[in-house]
Write an enzyme that holds these catalytic residues in place. Structure first.
Site, PDB file in Angstrom:
ATOM      1  N   LEU A 181       0.985  -0.741  -0.255  1.00 19.59           N
ATOM      2  CA  LEU A 181       0.144  -0.122   0.278  1.00 19.59           C
ATOM      3  C   LEU A 181       0.837   1.261   0.027  1.00 19.59           C
ATOM      4  O   LEU A 181       1.432   1.138   0.358  1.00 19.59           O
ATOM      5  CB  LEU A 181      -0.949  -0.469   1.360  1.00 19.59           C
ATOM      6  CG  LEU A 181      -1.414  -1.507   1.375  1.00 19.59           C
ATOM      7  CD1 LEU A 181      -2.243  -1.144   2.479  1.00 19.59           C
ATOM      8  CD2 LEU A 181      -2.689  -1.431   0.256  1.00 19.59           C
ATOM      9  N   PRO A 182       0.304   2.353   0.055  1.00 26.13           N
ATOM     10  CA  PRO A 182       1.303   3.409  -0.427  1.00 26.13           C
ATOM     11  C   PRO A 182       1.955   3.957   0.267  1.00 26.13           C
ATOM     12  O   PRO A 182       2.551   4.814   0.622  1.00 26.13           O
ATOM     13  CB  PRO A 182       0.080   4.281  -1.695  1.00 26.13           C
ATOM     14  CG  PRO A 182      -1.372   3.834  -1.569  1.00 26.13           C
ATOM     15  CD  PRO A 182      -1.119   2.827  -0.824  1.00 26.13           C
ATOM     16  N   THR A 225       6.434   0.025   1.931  1.00 23.45           N
ATOM     17  CA  THR A 225       7.873   1.253   2.463  1.00 23.45           C
ATOM     18  C   THR A 225       6.818   2.267   3.200  1.00 23.45           C
ATOM     19  O   THR A 225       6.075   2.948   2.561  1.00 23.45           O
ATOM     20  CB  THR A 225       7.982   1.384   1.220  1.00 23.45           C
ATOM     21  OG1 THR A 225       8.805   0.137   0.627  1.00 23.45           O
ATOM     22  CG2 THR A 225       9.212   1.989   1.734  1.00 23.45           C
ATOM     23  N   LYS A 257      15.358  -1.818   4.403  1.00 21.75           N
ATOM     24  CA  LYS A 257      14.737  -0.841   3.044  1.00 21.75           C
ATOM     25  C   LYS A 257      14.990   0.304   3.029  1.00 21.75           C
ATOM     26  O   LYS A 257      15.588   0.925   2.240  1.00 21.75           O
ATOM     27  CB  LYS A 257      12.807  -1.623   2.904  1.00 21.75           C
ATOM     28  CG  LYS A 257      12.513  -0.489   2.353  1.00 21.75           C
ATOM     29  CD  LYS A 257      12.319  -1.228   0.707  1.00 21.75           C
ATOM     30  CE  LYS A 257      12.322   0.079   0.049  1.00 21.75           C
ATOM     31  NZ  LYS A 257      12.283   0.034  -1.784  1.00 21.75           N
ATOM     32  N   LYS A 266       9.501   9.865  -0.977  1.00 16.65           N
ATOM     33  CA  LYS A 266       9.243   9.321   0.108  1.00 16.65           C
ATOM     34  C   LYS A 266      10.051   8.368   1.000  1.00 16.65           C
ATOM     35  O   LYS A 266       9.542   8.596   1.818  1.00 16.65           O
ATOM     36  CB  LYS A 266       7.805   8.398  -0.542  1.00 16.65           C
ATOM     37  CG  LYS A 266       7.068   8.088   0.144  1.00 16.65           C
ATOM     38  CD  LYS A 266       6.472   6.476  -0.265  1.00 16.65           C
ATOM     39  CE  LYS A 266       6.245   5.630   1.136  1.00 16.65           C
ATOM     40  NZ  LYS A 266       5.558   4.450   1.072  1.00 16.65           N
TER      41      LYS A 266
HETATM   42  P1  NAD Z   1       0.443   2.085  -6.656  1.00 12.07           P
HETATM   43  O1  NAD Z   1      -0.298   3.853  -6.382  1.00 12.07           O
HETATM   44  O2  NAD Z   1       0.529   1.903  -7.628  1.00 12.07           O
HETATM   45  O3  NAD Z   1      -0.610   1.102  -6.416  1.00 12.07           O
HETATM   46  C1  NAD Z   1      -1.051   1.215  -4.370  1.00 12.07           C
HETATM   47  C2  NAD Z   1      -2.322   0.719  -4.625  1.00 12.07           C
HETATM   48  O4  NAD Z   1      -2.969   0.653  -3.067  1.00 12.07           O
HETATM   49  C3  NAD Z   1      -3.329   1.960  -5.650  1.00 12.07           C
HETATM   50  O5  NAD Z   1      -3.730   0.861  -6.590  1.00 12.07           O
HETATM   51  C4  NAD Z   1      -4.276   1.923  -4.414  1.00 12.07           C
HETATM   52  O6  NAD Z   1      -5.674   2.176  -4.992  1.00 12.07           O
HETATM   53  C5  NAD Z   1      -4.186   0.914  -3.506  1.00 12.07           C
HETATM   54  N1  NAD Z   1      -4.747   1.618  -2.367  1.00 12.07           N
HETATM   55  C6  NAD Z   1      -4.816   2.384  -1.368  1.00 12.07           C
HETATM   56  N2  NAD Z   1      -5.840   2.233  -0.738  1.00 12.07           N
HETATM   57  C7  NAD Z   1      -6.086   1.164  -0.126  1.00 12.07           C
HETATM   58  C8  NAD Z   1      -6.528   0.186   0.703  1.00 12.07           C
HETATM   59  N3  NAD Z   1      -6.824   0.865   1.769  1.00 12.07           N
HETATM   60  N4  NAD Z   1      -6.661  -1.152   0.716  1.00 12.07           N
HETATM   61  C9  NAD Z   1      -6.348  -1.875  -0.322  1.00 12.07           C
HETATM   62  N5  NAD Z   1      -5.718  -0.792  -1.828  1.00 12.07           N
HETATM   63  C10 NAD Z   1      -5.147   0.419  -1.714  1.00 12.07           C
HETATM   64  O7  NAD Z   1       2.354   2.154  -5.993  1.00 12.07           O
HETATM   65  P2  NAD Z   1       3.417   1.423  -6.240  1.00 12.07           P
HETATM   66  O8  NAD Z   1       4.265   1.109  -6.417  1.00 12.07           O
HETATM   67  O9  NAD Z   1       2.246  -1.076  -6.132  1.00 12.07           O
HETATM   68  O10 NAD Z   1       3.307   0.777  -3.939  1.00 12.07           O
HETATM   69  C11 NAD Z   1       2.755  -0.197  -3.083  1.00 12.07           C
HETATM   70  C12 NAD Z   1       3.896   0.346  -2.336  1.00 12.07           C
HETATM   71  O11 NAD Z   1       5.797  -0.382  -2.830  1.00 12.07           O
HETATM   72  C13 NAD Z   1       4.355   1.579  -1.807  1.00 12.07           C
HETATM   73  O12 NAD Z   1       4.712   1.597  -0.649  1.00 12.07           O
HETATM   74  C14 NAD Z   1       6.116   2.542  -2.294  1.00 12.07           C
HETATM   75  O13 NAD Z   1       7.059   2.973  -1.745  1.00 12.07           O
HETATM   76  C15 NAD Z   1       6.731   0.651  -2.618  1.00 12.07           C
HETATM   77  N6  NAD Z   1       7.782  -0.278  -3.541  1.00 12.07           N
HETATM   78  C16 NAD Z   1       7.038   0.409  -4.834  1.00 12.07           C
HETATM   79  C17 NAD Z   1       8.317   0.111  -5.900  1.00 12.07           C
HETATM   80  C18 NAD Z   1       8.531   0.681  -6.881  1.00 12.07           C
HETATM   81  O14 NAD Z   1       8.966   0.661  -8.022  1.00 12.07           O
HETATM   82  N7  NAD Z   1       6.856   1.133  -8.014  1.00 12.07           N
HETATM   83  C19 NAD Z   1       9.214  -0.475  -5.405  1.00 12.07           C
HETATM   84  C20 NAD Z   1       9.234  -0.560  -4.221  1.00 12.07           C
HETATM   85  C21 NAD Z   1       8.203  -0.550  -3.276  1.00 12.07           C
END
Ligand code: NAD
Length: 321
Positions: free
Chosen positions: A87-88, A118, A193, A268
């Protein structure tokens, strides 16, 4: 005697709510850029996956990969063996787990909860005792490897929590990633991380700064990169992720800084790492500069570009009369 020992083990396990049968039914929360692929990889490995995401588009895309949709967190986690979330933000994770319609309240006793978002290490530390009190098990297991890693199931997982919960999580983590580390008690996955990403941010910034200087002094960019990659300044940033376009064909810089690790995610993670460092008064002079520099890139409107875009900002400054 043998019976006594095994009875004691069983008692310990059942007190801790450890499931002895194989975990098959998984709820997946957050089907975004990372979670969409991770949930699909669980399906490919034979898990039954029920997903929840407030975005209808995310649910529709996930359905094409065999993930059945739920219309709330409570409905998603009802009766499953394991919950995985990615989640975000801190707030979204805390609400999703500890809110009145959240995971901890609605998960089946003995379920294992794995949060791969994260977040600040204090977030898993807040969730863990409440989860334990409610008879469910919790680990933090953030990931490295980006969207490509999520798609190809090559992510690195760094987990914090009880060792037997980590062991139990392995079949799921192995379906979604290639490397799995148990870093220590709950929250220590997030510490690992954030430490990794602060170092990646600092090395990325340093590579951009120094390559810009060498090129501005008249060196051929390819010659300079070859020198660095065969000298003491060599790093992941120079070898794999060179910020100068056209030198490493697979680096985001060679595709207009698209499809990499977004600058806004770097900001972030650096802000989370800075908060962690402040809390223990660990000096982070370079981390602080990196945070500010990537934040400037974001404020100039390039938050969606890969974080190596910082090279362009420095180049622009160098070109000013
Ligand atoms: P994203 O914004 O693409 O996806 C997050 C999803 O969570 C969205 O689809 C959103 O609608 C959903 N969401 C929001 N509130 C919610 C809830 N209450 N219940 C269920 N779903 C909900 O973000 P992402 O890129 O997939 O990143 C997600 C996490 O992973 C973050 O914490 C980010 O820091 C971490 N991360 C991302 C990357 C990357 O390269 N994108 C790499 C490592 C870690």
């Amino acid at each position: 005697m043998a019976t006594g020992v095994s009875t004691r083990c069983l008692l310990t396990l059942s007190k801790r709510g450890f499931s002895s049968k194989a975990d098959k039914n998984v709820a997946f929360l957050g089907l975004g850029n990372m979670g969409g692929y991770m949930a699909a990889n669980l399906v490919k490995k034979g898990f039954n996956v029920r997903g929840y995401d407030p975005s209808k588009d995310a649910l529709t895309a996930a359905a094409k990969n065999g993930i059945s949709g739920a219309n709330s967190i409570a409905a998603a986690v009802d009766g499953v063996d394991v919950v995985v979330s990615i989640l975000p933000s801190n707030k979204v994770v805390l609400d999703a787990y500890l809110g009145k319609d959240g995971v901890v309240k609605h998960a089946t006793k003995g379920a294992l909860l794995i949060d791969s978002s994260t977040v600040d290490p204090n977030v898993p530390k807040q969730i863990f005792p409440v989860a334990t009190e409610n008879g469910v098990n919790f680990i933090d297991a953030p990931v490295s490897g980006g969207v490509m890693g999520a798609q190809n199931a090559t992510l690195a997982f760094m987990a914090g929590g009880r060792k037997d919960d980590f062991t139990r999580s392995l079949p799921m983590l192995q379906a979604m990633g290639a490397k799995h580390f148990h870093c220590g008690e709950v929250g220590s996955g997030q510490v690992a991380k954030l430490t990794n990403n602060m170092l990646m941010g600092i090395t990325g910034m340093a590579t951009a700064e120094c390559m810009n200087m060498g090129i501005k002094m008249g060196l051929d960019p390819q010659v300079l990169l070859d020198v660095l990659n065969n000298s003491s300044a060599r790093s992941w940033s120079t070898e794999v992720y060179c910020p100068v376009p056209g030198l490493v064909p697979t680096a985001p810089s060679s595709r207009n800084y698209d499809g990499g690790f977004k600058n806004e995610l770097m900001v972030k993670d650096l802000e989370l790492a800075s908060g962690m460092a402040l809390g223990i008064r660990s000096p982070i002079p370079l981390g602080a500069v990196a945070t500010q520099l990537y934040r400037i890139v974001q404020s100039r409107g390039y938050g969606q570009k890969d974080f190596s875009f910082v090279f362009q900002l420095l180049k622009e400054e160098a070109e000013k009369k």
